[in-house]
Design a protein around this motif. Structure first.
Motif, PDB file in Angstrom:
ATOM      1  N   SER A  47       5.876   2.609  -0.307  1.00 31.75           N
ATOM      2  CA  SER A  47       5.966   3.932  -0.930  1.00 31.75           C
ATOM      3  C   SER A  47       4.681   4.718  -0.771  1.00 31.75           C
ATOM      4  N   ASP A  95       3.579  -1.698  -3.699  1.00 35.45           N
ATOM      5  CA  ASP A  95       3.838  -0.260  -3.583  1.00 35.45           C
ATOM      6  C   ASP A  95       3.554   0.252  -2.174  1.00 35.45           C
ATOM      7  N   MET A 119       9.870   4.013  -4.042  1.00 33.53           N
ATOM      8  CA  MET A 119      10.431   5.205  -3.426  1.00 33.53           C
ATOM      9  C   MET A 119      11.925   5.053  -3.170  1.00 33.53           C
ATOM     10  N   SER A 176      10.846  -1.005  -2.501  1.00 38.43           N
ATOM     11  CA  SER A 176       9.701  -0.255  -2.984  1.00 38.43           C
ATOM     12  C   SER A 176      10.168   0.877  -3.906  1.00 38.43           C
TER      13      SER A 176
END
Length: 499
Positions: free
Chosen positions: A186, A183, A43, A41
């Motif tokens: 994250s 996503d 992040m 992801s």
């Protein structure tokens, strides 16, 4: 609404056999390939767009779905950009036309089943068994090991398999839309933008099937009744511009670690783990307490024994915070809890010299009760941690996310419609031979609150394969394939029962 005519319901045994065949011939192989791709992801992979792994897993899933040639199916990989023109994480969107008469009323009024999953993954983590690894898929005794298979790369494949099984018996079904994001791990920061852009194409969502949750055991269908919220971020304490000799400075320069520990004492009782600020707590609803009691009666001590406990100095396992199954369930669903998931500013043991370090930073993960507003909690947490720093140290807390949208709020499921309650139990009995179970989950799925707000009349079927020891996010994550097959068939039954 009344349940559909029984003549239109699928034969459960035939449904199970069709799903089993698709899993055995197709899905397990696809998941092998998916696990091997480090599609972390954003992040955890700042260069995700350049690395291309998220695009790869989305494209592979799209190719598999279109290759099934499901009648009435259309598919698109949707790609949006932010205000600066940077790419947002891609979304896979598929639609399958209804095979019922309500198609005549148009998309805006047609009852729609929305099926959700995600393809982005958590990072590798350490501690994998010597014969396993995050990107090296391996099937052992019906368990497919590797990062992301259970959380929840299987979702898009299971969704299509469920629909195919209905069509194989010519069972009429409502309009179905699939939304697969990249996503979620994250915090689903891009998802609100996509939901706004796709709102007209999603239509009148009347049932959400979310395949990104957990199971209390592998012997029955489990419906998720609530999800905790989350505020995460970096708490940093700085006392020096550079490290200095500890013999010279200790006793003069305050330890950044001690200051950090002192600051955390404002938040948590270190002796019990109880969160101290009242605003992070809520009164547990009576129906959720009753469900926790019923679930505890089914699972018993397995509520806490399922964890991979280490052994203490005397060779006996570490003790849980509580051995009461009801209290353990409530702790992990309706009570705020703090975890420290990362650390910065400390040297590894092998290279830790006699230096008083200039700073200490912790990554905090604060799980919140389902009905606490995460953005407000993040603001309260930042004020609490930064206020009146001891020794005038530089103490900062930076929540993950964007200002005004920090954290991810939890979710408390709406009351079940009679048809769905009946259908869930019938599907569980048919595919597992046991009644449906109800359980709150300690994790967070940001989508659920967004959908609840956008489609307040929709029913919610939130379920998943993350049962005992499946260990999502940690080492040795696995997907229990037999359970996933039965779950897929159960989902198909519920879709067929949609009024």
């Amino acid at each position: 609404m009344n349940a559909p005519d029984r003549l239109l319901r699928p034969d459960a045994a035939t449904l199970g056999r069709h799903v089993d065949d698709t899993w055995n011939r197709e899905i397990v192989r696809e998941l092998h390939d998916y696990i091997a791709i480090p599609a972390k992801s954003p992040m955890f992979d700042a260069d995700w767009a350049a690395n291309g792994h998220l695009d790869t897993v989305v494209r592979r899933a799209a190719d598999w779905v279109t290759g099934r040639r499901v009648p009435g199916l259309t598919l698109e990989i949707v790609r949006l950009t932010d205000e600066a023109g940077r790419p947002r994480t891609p979304v896979l969107l598929f639609e399958i036309a209804a095979t019922r008469p309500e198609t005549a009323v148009g998309v805006a009024q047609t009852p729609t089943v929305l099926m959700y999953g995600h393809l982005d993954k958590q990072p590798e983590f350490t501690g994998w068994r010597a014969d396993l690894g995050p990107w090296t898929p391996k099937l052992i005794d019906g368990r497919l090991y590797g990062r992301g298979g259970a959380d929840d790369g299987y979702a898009v494949y299971a969704a299509i398999a469920a629909i195919e099984a209905l069509k194989a018996q010519n069972i009429p079904h409502p309009r179905i839309v699939g939304l697969i994001e990249t996503d979620e791990e994250s915090g689903s920061g891009d998802l609100p933008v996509y939901l706004d852009a796709l709102r007209d194409r999603l239509g009148a969502v009347s049932l959400v099937v979310c395949l990104d949750s957990g199971a209390g055991n592998y012997g029955q269908l489990w419906l998720t009744t609530s999800l905790r919220g989350l505020v995460s971020g970096a708490l940093k304490v700085e006392v020096l511009d550079e490290g200095v000799h500890s013999g010279d400075a200790s006793g003069v320069v305050p330890s950044s670690f001690r200051i950090l520990r002192h600051v955390l004492d404002r938040l948590e009782d270190s002796a019990t783990g109880r969160l101290l600020p009242g605003q992070f707590h809520v009164e547990i609803p009576a129906n959720r307490l009753a469900q926790a009691q019923a679930t505890a009666a089914v699972l018993g001590d397995e509520v806490w024994k399922r964890q991979p406990w280490a052994c203490g100095a005397d060779g006996t396992p570490v003790l849980p915070m509580t051995a009461d199954p009801v209290e353990a369930l409530l702790n992990r669903t309706w009570r705020p809890m703090l975890s420290v998931t990362g650390v910065d500013g400390m040297q590894p043991l092998g290279s830790a010299g006699n230096v008083l370090r200039p700073h200490t930073a912790f990554k905090l993960s604060l799980r919140l009760p389902p009905t606490v507003d995460a953005s407000l909690a993040a603001e309260d947490l930042q004020r609490l941690l930064e206020l009146d720093a001891p020794y005038n140290a530089r103490v900062t807390f930076h929540p993950d996310g964007r200002a005004g949208a920090w954290g991810a709020s939890g979710w408390d499921a709406p009351a079940l419609a009679p048809w769905l309650e009946t259908s869930l139990n019938a599907a569980s009995q048919a595919q597992f031979g046991a009644p449906v179970g109800y359980i709150g989950q300690g994790g967070t799925i940001p989508l659920m609150n967004l959908l609840q707000a956008g489609f307040p009349q929709a029913q919610m079927m939130v379920c998943g394969v993350l049962g005992p020891k499946s260990n999502a996010h940690g080492p040795n994550e696995f997907l229990d394939v037999p359970y996933a097959r039965r779950l897929t068939a159960a989902v198909a039954q519920v879709i067929a029962d949609h009024p």
